[in-house]
Design an enzyme around this catalytic site. Structure first.
Site, PDB file in Angstrom:
ATOM      1  N   CYS A 107       0.818  -1.224   0.000  1.00  0.00           N
ATOM      2  CA  CYS A 107       0.000   0.000   0.000  1.00  0.00           C
ATOM      3  C   CYS A 107       0.851   1.274   0.000  1.00  0.00           C
ATOM      4  O   CYS A 107       0.348   2.354  -0.301  1.00  0.00           O
ATOM      5  CB  CYS A 107      -0.949  -0.006   1.193  1.00  0.00           C
ATOM      6  SG  CYS A 107      -2.013  -1.460   1.199  1.00  0.00           S
TER       7      CYS A 107
ATOM      8  N   HIS B 157      -3.386   7.019   2.377  1.00  0.00           N
ATOM      9  CA  HIS B 157      -3.799   5.708   1.888  1.00  0.00           C
ATOM     10  C   HIS B 157      -5.196   5.437   2.445  1.00  0.00           C
ATOM     11  O   HIS B 157      -5.437   5.611   3.637  1.00  0.00           O
ATOM     12  CB  HIS B 157      -2.790   4.665   2.378  1.00  0.00           C
ATOM     13  CG  HIS B 157      -3.236   3.267   2.129  1.00  0.00           C
ATOM     14  ND1 HIS B 157      -3.851   2.896   0.953  1.00  0.00           N
ATOM     15  CD2 HIS B 157      -3.183   2.157   2.903  1.00  0.00           C
ATOM     16  CE1 HIS B 157      -4.152   1.608   1.024  1.00  0.00           C
ATOM     17  NE2 HIS B 157      -3.765   1.144   2.189  1.00  0.00           N
TER      18      HIS B 157
ATOM     19  N   ASN C 131     -10.132  -0.376  -0.335  1.00  0.00           N
ATOM     20  CA  ASN C 131      -8.675  -0.239  -0.229  1.00  0.00           C
ATOM     21  C   ASN C 131      -8.049  -0.764  -1.522  1.00  0.00           C
ATOM     22  O   ASN C 131      -8.047  -1.964  -1.765  1.00  0.00           O
ATOM     23  CB  ASN C 131      -8.196  -1.032   0.993  1.00  0.00           C
ATOM     24  CG  ASN C 131      -6.693  -0.963   1.188  1.00  0.00           C
ATOM     25  OD1 ASN C 131      -5.934  -0.669   0.256  1.00  0.00           O
ATOM     26  ND2 ASN C 131      -6.243  -1.249   2.399  1.00  0.00           N
TER      27      ASN C 131
HETATM   28  N1  COA Z   1     -18.411  -9.330   8.529  1.00  0.00           N
HETATM   29  C1  COA Z   1     -18.846  -9.716   9.755  1.00  0.00           C
HETATM   30  N2  COA Z   1     -17.999 -10.024  10.760  1.00  0.00           N
HETATM   31  C2  COA Z   1     -16.692  -9.926  10.516  1.00  0.00           C
HETATM   32  C3  COA Z   1     -16.177  -9.542   9.268  1.00  0.00           C
HETATM   33  C4  COA Z   1     -17.104  -9.241   8.255  1.00  0.00           C
HETATM   34  N3  COA Z   1     -16.729  -8.837   7.018  1.00  0.00           N
HETATM   35  N4  COA Z   1     -14.825  -9.535   9.335  1.00  0.00           N
HETATM   36  C5  COA Z   1     -14.502  -9.914  10.581  1.00  0.00           C
HETATM   37  N5  COA Z   1     -15.607 -10.169  11.282  1.00  0.00           N
HETATM   38  C6  COA Z   1     -15.725 -10.627  12.662  1.00  0.00           C
HETATM   39  C7  COA Z   1     -14.520 -11.383  13.132  1.00  0.00           C
HETATM   40  O1  COA Z   1     -14.532 -12.703  12.634  1.00  0.00           O
HETATM   41  C8  COA Z   1     -14.668 -11.288  14.620  1.00  0.00           C
HETATM   42  O2  COA Z   1     -15.610 -12.265  15.020  1.00  0.00           O
HETATM   43  P1  COA Z   1     -15.348 -13.119  16.352  1.00  0.00           P
HETATM   44  O3  COA Z   1     -15.315 -12.107  17.455  1.00  0.00           O
HETATM   45  O4  COA Z   1     -16.519 -14.026  16.366  1.00  0.00           O
HETATM   46  O5  COA Z   1     -14.031 -13.817  16.143  1.00  0.00           O
HETATM   47  C9  COA Z   1     -15.312  -9.924  14.833  1.00  0.00           C
HETATM   48  O6  COA Z   1     -15.824  -9.524  13.553  1.00  0.00           O
HETATM   49  C10 COA Z   1     -14.332  -8.870  15.304  1.00  0.00           C
HETATM   50  O7  COA Z   1     -13.117  -9.008  14.562  1.00  0.00           O
HETATM   51  P2  COA Z   1     -11.992  -7.958  14.649  1.00  0.00           P
HETATM   52  O8  COA Z   1     -10.848  -8.417  13.790  1.00  0.00           O
HETATM   53  O9  COA Z   1     -11.704  -7.595  16.055  1.00  0.00           O
HETATM   54  O10 COA Z   1     -12.718  -6.729  13.959  1.00  0.00           O
HETATM   55  P3  COA Z   1     -12.167  -5.293  13.765  1.00  0.00           P
HETATM   56  O11 COA Z   1     -13.079  -4.339  14.400  1.00  0.00           O
HETATM   57  O12 COA Z   1     -10.702  -5.209  14.077  1.00  0.00           O
HETATM   58  O13 COA Z   1     -12.346  -5.105  12.202  1.00  0.00           O
HETATM   59  C11 COA Z   1     -10.977  -5.121  10.249  1.00  0.00           C
HETATM   60  C12 COA Z   1     -11.669  -5.951  11.302  1.00  0.00           C
HETATM   61  C13 COA Z   1     -10.262  -6.046   9.300  1.00  0.00           C
HETATM   62  C14 COA Z   1     -12.019  -4.310   9.502  1.00  0.00           C
HETATM   63  C15 COA Z   1      -9.994  -4.181  10.974  1.00  0.00           C
HETATM   64  O14 COA Z   1      -9.163  -4.893  11.831  1.00  0.00           O
HETATM   65  C16 COA Z   1      -9.150  -3.413  10.012  1.00  0.00           C
HETATM   66  O15 COA Z   1      -9.631  -2.619   9.250  1.00  0.00           O
HETATM   67  N6  COA Z   1      -7.817  -3.596  10.099  1.00  0.00           N
HETATM   68  C17 COA Z   1      -6.915  -2.943   9.186  1.00  0.00           C
HETATM   69  C18 COA Z   1      -6.953  -3.680   7.913  1.00  0.00           C
HETATM   70  C19 COA Z   1      -6.412  -2.922   6.779  1.00  0.00           C
HETATM   71  O16 COA Z   1      -6.839  -1.833   6.527  1.00  0.00           O
HETATM   72  N7  COA Z   1      -5.474  -3.524   6.062  1.00  0.00           N
HETATM   73  C20 COA Z   1      -4.847  -2.965   4.958  1.00  0.00           C
HETATM   74  C21 COA Z   1      -3.574  -2.364   5.415  1.00  0.00           C
HETATM   75  S1  COA Z   1      -2.771  -1.585   4.146  1.00  0.00           S
END
Ligand code: COA
Length: 329
Positions: free
Chosen positions: A116, A256, A286
């Site tokens: 990214c 980004h 993204n």
């Molecule tokens: N729909 C529904 N539930 C989802 C889901 C989706 N698309 N994706 C994840 N979940 C669930 C998980 O499985 C988890 O369930 P569990 O508690 O039963 O295990 C729950 O939601 C919480 O997961 P968590 O990882 O704590 O959620 P979060 O609030 O951190 O959100 C992301 C997940 C991926 C959106 C977040 O971590 C994020 O944006 N991280 C940065 C990722 C990114 O931008 N990457 C690119 C970098 S360049």
């Protein structure tokens, strides 16, 4: 050494695929909902390329527009830096395909892989070539077809990543007249491939029936760890952009497009309002290396780049890598 030549942005282009994919489309594939995706990421829809639409096709479309916007022809381009993690082939470089498609016969070219952070590090690199006089017009393309490496069985990643292309021409400022390059930086932390990577297909895990069966050719991400890294890095990079200035000199942050919650947390850490940050993640998701140049292009279209003010382009991603480019518009 001779003195450095001031550098600016002479042209910008963008290409986003026609197909819009709203969050609701994932509801039939996975246990997820439009509400979850929009609340946790800020994404409402994203674009996916056609199957026969290659990374180089999208890159070439954005490149043509950027070159025309600069008032140049492909023959004027000295170098093409293509920033991508989704190349047409493992090799040759996608820059060569783009150069061929747009007819940039004189240009050299290569790919830059920094996930990214790709376009920001490409812009930092291009500016040095122009500043030293080694090159006059350098085309930096940020382009991804992430829909080809998304695991549609993994709800934590498939809703985030998408396709698109942005291109920018860096030229001497006396020619460009706008987007003066002020400074840039590059950082990295290796040994972090467990957090964000495509595990197989390289020399560590060459493609095999087993790597395919284990779905190791798709993006793997530890979302929570990336989240923490992204907020802190984002805030540090914006501070770097305005070093020696006050926050009043800051016109716009063009980050980004990672996740709306990350953008909000970082903005509050730096002490700026969301009005000073350009956001289009709601429409595109993204798009990795394409996200900053698409956002910069759209910020200009929306009249958000204020003359004389600093534009802070910041990015971070797999590697882990990060970097900034500060411009004066
Ligand atoms: N729909 C529904 N539930 C989802 C889901 C989706 N698309 N994706 C994840 N979940 C669930 C998980 O499985 C988890 O369930 P569990 O508690 O039963 O295990 C729950 O939601 C919480 O997961 P968590 O990882 O704590 O959620 P979060 O609030 O951190 O959100 C992301 C997940 C991926 C959106 C977040 O971590 C994020 O944006 N991280 C940065 C990722 C990114 O931008 N990457 C690119 C970098 S360049």
């Amino acid at each position: 050494m001779t003195s450095l030549i001031p550098v600016g942005i002479s042209g910008m282009g963008r290409y986003v695929p026609e197909r819009r994919v709203p969050n609701a489309e994932f509801e039939s594939l996975l246990d997820t909902s439009d509400e979850w995706i929009s609340q946790r990421t800020g994404i409402h829809e994203r674009r996916y390329a056609r199957e026969d639409e290659l990374t180089s096709d999208m890159g070439a479309a954005a490149a043509r527009e950027a070159i025309a916007d600069a008032g140049l022809t492909p023959d004027d381009i000295d170098l093409i830096i293509c920033c991508t993690v989704t190349p047409d082939y493992p090799f040759p470089a996608t820059a060569c395909q783009i150069g061929h498609k747009i007819g940039a016969e004189r240009a050299g070219g290569y790919d830059l892989m920094a996930a990214c952070s790709g376009w920001v590090l490409g812009a930092f690199t291009a500016s040095q070539f122009v500043a030293t006089g080694a090159m006059r017009h350098v085309l930096v393309v940020g382009v991804e077809k992430l829909s080809s490496v998304i695991d549609f069985e993994d709800r934590t990643t498939c809703v985030i990543f998408a396709d698109g292309a942005g291109a920018t021409v860096f030229s001497p400022l006396e020619f460009a007249k706008r987007g003066e390059y002020l400074h840039g930086s590059a950082g990295m932390r290796g040994g972090t491939e467990d957090i964000l990577s495509i595990p197989a297909g390289g020399t560590r895990l060459p493609a095999s029936a087993e790597t395919v069966a284990k779905r190791q050719h798709f993006i793997h991400m530890e979302g929570r760890q990336v989240f923490r890294f992204a907020v802190n890095t984002f805030a540090d990079l914006v501070r770097k952009c305005v070093e020696g200035h006050t926050l009043d000199d800051l016109g716009l942050v063009v980050p980004h497009q990672v996740n709306m919650r990350i953008i909000e947390s970082a903005a509050s850490q730096v002490g700026i309002s969301l009005d000073q940050v350009f956001v289009n993640i709601d429409r595109y998701g993204n798009t990795s290396a394409a996200s900053v140049p698409i956002a910069l292009y759209e910020a200009r279209e929306a009249g958000r780049l204020v003359e004389g003010k600093i534009v802070s382009c910041v990015a971070f991603g797999g590697g882990l890598t990060w970097g900034h480019v500060a411009l004066r518009w």
